[in-house]
Design a protein around this motif. Structure first.
Motif, PDB file in Angstrom:
ATOM      1  N   SER A 163      51.823  29.389   1.485  1.00 20.42           N
ATOM      2  CA  SER A 163      52.124  31.324   1.408  1.00 20.42           C
ATOM      3  C   SER A 163      51.349  30.669  -0.597  1.00 20.42           C
ATOM      4  O   SER A 163      50.756  31.947  -0.502  1.00 20.42           O
ATOM      5  N   ARG A 164      50.777  29.681  -1.272  1.00 20.81           N
ATOM      6  CA  ARG A 164      50.891  29.985  -2.397  1.00 20.81           C
ATOM      7  C   ARG A 164      49.202  30.097  -2.667  1.00 20.81           C
ATOM      8  O   ARG A 164      48.709  30.163  -3.008  1.00 20.81           O
ATOM      9  N   ARG A 165      48.956  29.105  -1.315  1.00 24.82           N
ATOM     10  CA  ARG A 165      47.711  28.879  -1.591  1.00 24.82           C
ATOM     11  C   ARG A 165      46.862  30.339  -0.801  1.00 24.82           C
ATOM     12  O   ARG A 165      45.292  30.748  -1.185  1.00 24.82           O
TER      13      ARG A 165
ATOM     14  N   ALA B  63      43.408  36.662  -3.943  1.00 26.26           N
ATOM     15  CA  ALA B  63      43.250  37.342  -5.264  1.00 26.26           C
ATOM     16  C   ALA B  63      42.075  37.472  -5.628  1.00 26.26           C
ATOM     17  O   ALA B  63      41.530  37.949  -6.251  1.00 26.26           O
ATOM     18  N   ARG B  64      41.313  35.685  -5.321  1.00 26.81           N
ATOM     19  CA  ARG B  64      39.741  34.998  -5.970  1.00 26.81           C
ATOM     20  C   ARG B  64      39.057  35.877  -5.849  1.00 26.81           C
ATOM     21  O   ARG B  64      38.152  35.838  -6.546  1.00 26.81           O
ATOM     22  N   ARG B  65      38.841  36.021  -3.790  1.00 21.94           N
ATOM     23  CA  ARG B  65      38.445  36.491  -3.442  1.00 21.94           C
ATOM     24  C   ARG B  65      37.899  37.947  -3.661  1.00 21.94           C
ATOM     25  O   ARG B  65      36.878  38.330  -3.926  1.00 21.94           O
TER      26      ARG B  65
ATOM     27  N   PRO C  85      45.588  27.444 -20.189  1.00 24.77           N
ATOM     28  CA  PRO C  85      46.839  27.038 -20.300  1.00 24.77           C
ATOM     29  C   PRO C  85      47.967  27.710 -19.505  1.00 24.77           C
ATOM     30  O   PRO C  85      49.269  26.799 -19.523  1.00 24.77           O
ATOM     31  N   LYS C  86      47.677  29.042 -19.895  1.00 24.38           N
ATOM     32  CA  LYS C  86      49.436  29.274 -18.892  1.00 24.38           C
ATOM     33  C   LYS C  86      48.789  30.336 -18.129  1.00 24.38           C
ATOM     34  O   LYS C  86      49.784  31.400 -17.888  1.00 24.38           O
ATOM     35  N   ARG C  87      48.452  30.070 -17.192  1.00 25.25           N
ATOM     36  CA  ARG C  87      47.689  30.571 -16.005  1.00 25.25           C
ATOM     37  C   ARG C  87      47.030  31.476 -15.700  1.00 25.25           C
ATOM     38  O   ARG C  87      46.546  32.005 -14.883  1.00 25.25           O
ATOM     39  N   GLU C  88      46.308  31.951 -17.015  1.00 24.04           N
ATOM     40  CA  GLU C  88      45.617  33.124 -17.151  1.00 24.04           C
ATOM     41  C   GLU C  88      44.684  32.895 -16.757  1.00 24.04           C
ATOM     42  O   GLU C  88      43.915  32.015 -16.859  1.00 24.04           O
TER      43      GLU C  88
ATOM     44  N   ILE D  26      44.821  39.433 -12.070  1.00 29.35           N
ATOM     45  CA  ILE D  26      45.031  39.346 -10.614  1.00 29.35           C
ATOM     46  C   ILE D  26      46.583  39.653 -10.357  1.00 29.35           C
ATOM     47  O   ILE D  26      47.301  39.351 -11.520  1.00 29.35           O
ATOM     48  N   THR D  27      46.821  40.028  -9.450  1.00 26.34           N
ATOM     49  CA  THR D  27      48.186  39.642  -9.263  1.00 26.34           C
ATOM     50  C   THR D  27      48.846  39.587  -7.485  1.00 26.34           C
ATOM     51  O   THR D  27      47.789  40.519  -6.716  1.00 26.34           O
ATOM     52  N   HIS D  28      49.546  39.545  -7.264  1.00 28.62           N
ATOM     53  CA  HIS D  28      49.919  38.736  -5.494  1.00 28.62           C
ATOM     54  C   HIS D  28      51.766  39.528  -5.083  1.00 28.62           C
ATOM     55  O   HIS D  28      52.185  38.672  -6.323  1.00 28.62           O
ATOM     56  N   THR D  29      51.940  40.229  -4.278  1.00 23.98           N
ATOM     57  CA  THR D  29      52.955  39.947  -3.954  1.00 23.98           C
ATOM     58  C   THR D  29      53.192  39.635  -2.505  1.00 23.98           C
ATOM     59  O   THR D  29      52.030  40.194  -1.696  1.00 23.98           O
TER      60      THR D  29
ATOM     61  N   TYR E 230      52.791  41.777 -20.571  1.00 26.69           N
ATOM     62  CA  TYR E 230      52.670  40.530 -20.489  1.00 26.69           C
ATOM     63  C   TYR E 230      50.822  40.173 -20.305  1.00 26.69           C
ATOM     64  O   TYR E 230      50.443  39.246 -20.994  1.00 26.69           O
ATOM     65  N   LYS E 231      50.726  40.367 -18.854  1.00 26.97           N
ATOM     66  CA  LYS E 231      49.400  40.083 -18.780  1.00 26.97           C
ATOM     67  C   LYS E 231      48.482  40.365 -19.712  1.00 26.97           C
ATOM     68  O   LYS E 231      47.004  40.392 -19.274  1.00 26.97           O
ATOM     69  N   ALA E 232      48.919  42.127 -20.188  1.00 23.65           N
ATOM     70  CA  ALA E 232      47.342  42.284 -21.060  1.00 23.65           C
ATOM     71  C   ALA E 232      47.509  42.108 -22.265  1.00 23.65           C
ATOM     72  O   ALA E 232      46.587  40.994 -23.086  1.00 23.65           O
TER      73      ALA E 232
ATOM     74  N   ARG F 120      53.323  34.218 -26.406  1.00 25.46           N
ATOM     75  CA  ARG F 120      54.419  34.548 -24.827  1.00 25.46           C
ATOM     76  C   ARG F 120      54.776  35.422 -25.735  1.00 25.46           C
ATOM     77  O   ARG F 120      55.444  36.116 -27.059  1.00 25.46           O
ATOM     78  N   LEU F 121      55.381  36.137 -24.726  1.00 27.63           N
ATOM     79  CA  LEU F 121      56.023  37.596 -25.020  1.00 27.63           C
ATOM     80  C   LEU F 121      57.062  37.814 -23.748  1.00 27.63           C
ATOM     81  O   LEU F 121      57.266  37.650 -22.857  1.00 27.63           O
ATOM     82  N   GLY F 122      58.448  37.764 -24.643  1.00 30.44           N
ATOM     83  CA  GLY F 122      59.936  37.868 -23.815  1.00 30.44           C
ATOM     84  C   GLY F 122      60.102  39.530 -23.229  1.00 30.44           C
ATOM     85  O   GLY F 122      59.126  40.129 -24.063  1.00 30.44           O
TER      86      GLY F 122
HETATM   87  C1  LIG Z   1      52.700  35.338 -15.729  1.00 30.07           C
HETATM   88  C2  LIG Z   1      53.810  36.442 -15.444  1.00 30.07           C
HETATM   89  C3  LIG Z   1      53.830  37.795 -15.526  1.00 30.07           C
HETATM   90  C4  LIG Z   1      53.000  36.384 -13.525  1.00 30.07           C
HETATM   91  O1  LIG Z   1      54.502  36.986 -12.839  1.00 30.07           O
HETATM   92  P1  LIG Z   1      53.638  36.881 -11.436  1.00 30.07           P
HETATM   93  O2  LIG Z   1      55.206  37.434 -10.953  1.00 30.07           O
HETATM   94  O3  LIG Z   1      53.593  35.719 -10.753  1.00 30.07           O
HETATM   95  O4  LIG Z   1      53.006  38.255 -11.213  1.00 30.07           O
HETATM   96  P2  LIG Z   1      51.711  38.685 -10.304  1.00 30.07           P
HETATM   97  O5  LIG Z   1      51.960  37.136  -8.778  1.00 30.07           O
HETATM   98  O6  LIG Z   1      51.338  39.745 -10.110  1.00 30.07           O
HETATM   99  O7  LIG Z   1      50.908  37.596 -11.052  1.00 30.07           O
HETATM  100  C5  LIG Z   1      50.583  36.717 -11.035  1.00 30.07           C
HETATM  101  C6  LIG Z   1      49.310  36.411 -11.349  1.00 30.07           C
HETATM  102  O8  LIG Z   1      49.602  36.835 -13.196  1.00 30.07           O
HETATM  103  C7  LIG Z   1      48.442  36.011 -13.946  1.00 30.07           C
HETATM  104  N1  LIG Z   1      48.812  35.260 -15.121  1.00 30.07           N
HETATM  105  C8  LIG Z   1      49.264  34.489 -14.894  1.00 30.07           C
HETATM  106  N2  LIG Z   1      49.730  34.219 -16.590  1.00 30.07           N
HETATM  107  C9  LIG Z   1      49.167  34.552 -16.860  1.00 30.07           C
HETATM  108  C10 LIG Z   1      49.142  35.051 -18.193  1.00 30.07           C
HETATM  109  N3  LIG Z   1      49.417  33.816 -19.526  1.00 30.07           N
HETATM  110  N4  LIG Z   1      48.270  36.265 -19.042  1.00 30.07           N
HETATM  111  C11 LIG Z   1      47.121  36.674 -18.336  1.00 30.07           C
HETATM  112  N5  LIG Z   1      47.840  36.740 -16.393  1.00 30.07           N
HETATM  113  C12 LIG Z   1      48.471  35.397 -16.459  1.00 30.07           C
HETATM  114  C13 LIG Z   1      47.617  34.834 -12.707  1.00 30.07           C
HETATM  115  O9  LIG Z   1      46.609  35.108 -12.493  1.00 30.07           O
HETATM  116  C14 LIG Z   1      48.024  35.173 -11.644  1.00 30.07           C
HETATM  117  O10 LIG Z   1      47.741  34.731 -10.318  1.00 30.07           O
HETATM  118  P3  LIG Z   1      47.343  33.131 -10.253  1.00 30.07           P
HETATM  119  O11 LIG Z   1      48.051  31.935 -10.529  1.00 30.07           O
HETATM  120  O12 LIG Z   1      46.999  33.243  -8.584  1.00 30.07           O
HETATM  121  O13 LIG Z   1      45.143  33.332 -10.826  1.00 30.07           O
HETATM  122  C15 LIG Z   1      54.803  35.764 -14.582  1.00 30.07           C
HETATM  123  O14 LIG Z   1      55.438  34.877 -14.384  1.00 30.07           O
HETATM  124  C16 LIG Z   1      55.547  35.178 -16.382  1.00 30.07           C
HETATM  125  O15 LIG Z   1      55.189  34.256 -16.841  1.00 30.07           O
HETATM  126  N6  LIG Z   1      56.437  36.508 -16.816  1.00 30.07           N
HETATM  127  C17 LIG Z   1      57.335  36.108 -18.435  1.00 30.07           C
HETATM  128  C18 LIG Z   1      56.494  36.688 -18.879  1.00 30.07           C
HETATM  129  C19 LIG Z   1      56.687  38.247 -19.281  1.00 30.07           C
HETATM  130  O16 LIG Z   1      56.504  38.580 -18.451  1.00 30.07           O
HETATM  131  N7  LIG Z   1      57.128  39.489 -20.684  1.00 30.07           N
HETATM  132  C20 LIG Z   1      57.732  39.873 -20.098  1.00 30.07           C
HETATM  133  C21 LIG Z   1      57.578  40.501 -21.926  1.00 30.07           C
HETATM  134  S1  LIG Z   1      57.150  42.984 -22.117  1.00 30.07           S
END
Ligand SMILES: CC(C)(COP(=O)(O)OP(=O)(O)OC[C@H]1O[C@@H](n2cnc3c(N)ncnc32)[C@H](O)[C@@H]1OP(=O)(O)O)[C@@H](O)C(=O)NCCC(=O)NCCS
Length: 223
Positions: A38-40, A46-48, A68-71, A82-85, A153-155, A163-165
């Motif tokens: 499922s992860r693959r 999403a990469r496509r 390093p933080k999966r970004e 990127i997002t996936h659900t 957090y992604k932005a 990190r941002l909690g």
């Molecule tokens: C990073 C995070 C937000 C991703 O959540 P998720 O439920 O896996 O969400 P999605 O499936 O929609 O997105 C995953 C994608 O986010 C992206 N992503 C992961 N870490 C990231 C980071 N540090 N910065 C930007 N994008 C990131 C990746 O592209 C990832 O997909 P990939 O691994 O296939 O490339 C989550 O794992 C996390 O760490 N949350 C804690 C931090 C947070 O959300 N704080 C709230 C602050 S108000």
């Protein structure tokens, strides 16, 4: 769906389906070498989407590795997210002249698991969610807040490298489709621009999903 949340100049590509048997792009397989199927699937699709979006900006297909933080690591001069659900994958990209950063997130429009809402809300947020749920019961507002904070957090991360909690940003949601995240921690940016103090976003609820997007305007002079 995601495109509706984004300003002109941002390219979003999304899909509700994976392609059976699709292989990972050369140079990316090590990122999912030990991943379950499922992860693959989510990663490959999403990469496509991301490469298709990049192509529309004029970029040749390249591996999109991860930091390093999966970004995701985008080509020079590009910002993206990127997002996936379950049942949905998407990517959005833009030139740095259009945006300084972007975060997109999607979730199922469903209740959060027991106890999660309490751990992700602060300040006035629980009361706000109660009021929103009363006026629009078809939307799972706790889940929407969760998605909005993940988009924040992604932005945030590419601009700060920190990190941002969930307790570090206070959300105010306008049921018409926008939200503002007030940042409660130091928003110093690694690019030397003015520190982040608040991030703005939009949301949509459709196809049984919640989608959120946060965009940060371009730096002065980026054009
Ligand atoms: C990073 C995070 C937000 C991703 O959540 P998720 O439920 O896996 O969400 P999605 O499936 O929609 O997105 C995953 C994608 O986010 C992206 N992503 C992961 N870490 C990231 C980071 N540090 N910065 C930007 N994008 C990131 C990746 O592209 C990832 O997909 P990939 O691994 O296939 O490339 C989550 O794992 C996390 O760490 N949350 C804690 C931090 C947070 O959300 N704080 C709230 C602050 S108000």
């Amino acid at each position: 769906m995601i495109e509706k949340l984004l300003p002109d100049g941002v390219v979003a590509v999304e899909t509700f389906e994976d392609v059976a048997g699709e292989q990972s792009f050369p140079g990316e397989d090590f990122l999912i070498a030990n991943a379950v199927e499922s992860r693959r699937r989510e990663f490959i699709t999403a990469r496509r989407c991301a490469r298709e979006a990049l192509a529309r900006l004029g970029h040749a297909p390249v591996p999109i590795r991860a930091g390093p933080k999966r970004e995701p690591l985008w080509p020079a001069g590009v910002v993206g997210s990127i997002t996936h659900t379950t049942g949905f994958r998407a990517a959005a990209v833009a030139s740095q002249s259009v945006l300084a950063s972007i975060g997109i997130d999607t979730e199922q429009n469903a209740l959060l698991p027991d106890g999660v809402e309490e751990t992700i809300t602060i300040s006035h947020e629980p009361e706000m969610l109660t009021a929103l749920s009363r006026s629009s019961p078809g939307i799972h507002w706790g889940r929407l807040l969760f998605s909005a904070k993940e988009a924040v957090y992604k932005a945030w991360y590419p601009l700060t490298g920190r990190r941002l909690g969930f307790e570090d940003a206070r959300l105010t949601i306008d049921p018409m489709g926008t939200f503002v995240a007030t940042l409660l921690v130091d928003g110093t940016r690694t690019d030397g621009e003015s520190p982040l103090t608040a991030l703005r976003g939009r949301f949509i609820v459709a196809h049984g999903l919640i989608a959120t997007a946060v965009t940060v305007p371009p730096n002065p002079g980026a054009a």
